[in-house]
Design an enzyme around this catalytic site. Structure first.
Site, PDB file in Angstrom:
ATOM      1  N   ASP A 101       0.829  -1.201   0.000  1.00 16.91           N
ATOM      2  CA  ASP A 101       0.000   0.000   0.000  1.00 16.91           C
ATOM      3  C   ASP A 101       0.872   1.264   0.000  1.00 16.91           C
ATOM      4  O   ASP A 101       2.043   1.226   0.376  1.00 16.91           O
ATOM      5  CB  ASP A 101      -0.895   0.018   1.246  1.00 16.91           C
ATOM      6  CG  ASP A 101      -1.899  -1.122   1.233  1.00 16.91           C
ATOM      7  OD1 ASP A 101      -2.204  -1.634   0.144  1.00 16.91           O
ATOM      8  OD2 ASP A 101      -2.365  -1.497   2.334  1.00 16.91           O
TER       9      ASP A 101
HETATM   10  N1  URA Z   1      -1.366  -6.100   3.538  1.00 19.06           N
HETATM   11  C1  URA Z   1      -1.852  -4.845   3.606  1.00 19.06           C
HETATM   12  O1  URA Z   1      -2.900  -4.616   4.175  1.00 19.06           O
HETATM   13  N2  URA Z   1      -1.146  -3.861   3.048  1.00 19.06           N
HETATM   14  C2  URA Z   1       0.041  -4.059   2.416  1.00 19.06           C
HETATM   15  O2  URA Z   1       0.647  -3.111   1.938  1.00 19.06           O
HETATM   16  C3  URA Z   1       0.527  -5.363   2.348  1.00 19.06           C
HETATM   17  C4  URA Z   1      -0.203  -6.369   2.914  1.00 19.06           C
END
Ligand code: URA
Length: 237
Positions: A101
């Site tokens: 993310d």
């Molecule tokens: N899970 C998430 O919620 N975000 C990420 O960036 C990676 C795994």
């Protein structure tokens, strides 16, 4: 051995679908002979000429990046924001393997090798993805056990995983948890914690298989060694 259309696409000449059309139209020569058969396989050492152009197989590149916050995990962005690919100085058409993310930091691999990317992504290969999550609130054994056994997210239960409590901060009302999964579903970690009643304040991917952040400052990257690449190939089931 790989299919001729895949070889043409991976050499960066055109898409796999267009390559199939060119083969059918008799515009592809292998070692001096026109091939019109779509299932035709080559080993990689042949001379392949498409519409009169000699193809060179694109050299594969592999990078390990310590992704900073506020960078998107994508090849390009329609709003012109910086992407993880912009952080790596490469002339090849590399792309990130999986997603982190915008606000998640840590281990991110990039490559132009589709097979390598598939091995890392496929849950059957059981490659650890280790995350450190800072949560609002104090997590307890029952929530940890629920996570370990799998919780429902987006209508499907997550696979069994490892969860360890690293630290509880009573004063600030936060917890630090290490969680190891083999899947890579969309926003999986945040959704899993939300399911047991916790908000993730910070998330960092600390390790994927043999790859850690050791020696890498935030925003910096390194090339993988041939040995590291072959370790991943050997994990293929
Ligand atoms: N899970 C998430 O919620 N975000 C990420 O960036 C990676 C795994």
């Amino acid at each position: 051995m790989e299919r001729l259309q895949k070889f043409i696409a991976e050499a960066g000449y055109t898409s796999r679908r267009k390559a199939e059309e060119l083969i059918k139209q008799g515009k592809v020569e292998v070692n001096g002979r026109i091939v019109t058969e779509l299932g035709f396989k080559i080993g990689g050492k042949e001379q392949v000429i498409v519409e009169g152009n000699l193809l060179k197989k694109e050299e594969k590149e592999y990078y390990l990046l310590n992704k900073p916050r506020s960078i998107i995990t994508s090849v390009s962005d329609d709003k012109g924001r910086k992407t993880v690919v912009d952080l790596v100085d490469s002339q090849k058409r590399i792309y990130p393997i999986g997603r982190l993310d915008y606000d998640t930091t840590g281990v991110l691999l990039l490559t132009n090798d589709g097979e390598f990317a598939n091995i890392l992504m496929h849950p059957n290969n059981q490659i650890d993805k280790v995350y450190i999550a800072k949560l609002r609130g104090l997590i307890r054994g029952n929530a940890i056990n629920k996570l370990k056994n799998g919780v429902m997210i987006d209508g499907r239960k997550t696979k069994k995983c490892r969860v360890k409590l690293r630290k509880i901060d009573l004063k600030n009302n936060t917890s630090i948890v290490e969680i190891t999964i083999h899947e890579g579903r969309n926003h999986q970690i945040k959704k899993m914690f939300r399911e047991v009643g916790f908000e993730v304040l910070k998330l960092k991917r600390e390790r994927i298989g043999i790859f850690t952040l050791q020696g890498l400052k935030t925003g910096s990257y390194r090339k993988l060694s041939p040995k590291e690449v072959s370790v991943i190939y050997s994990l293929q089931k």
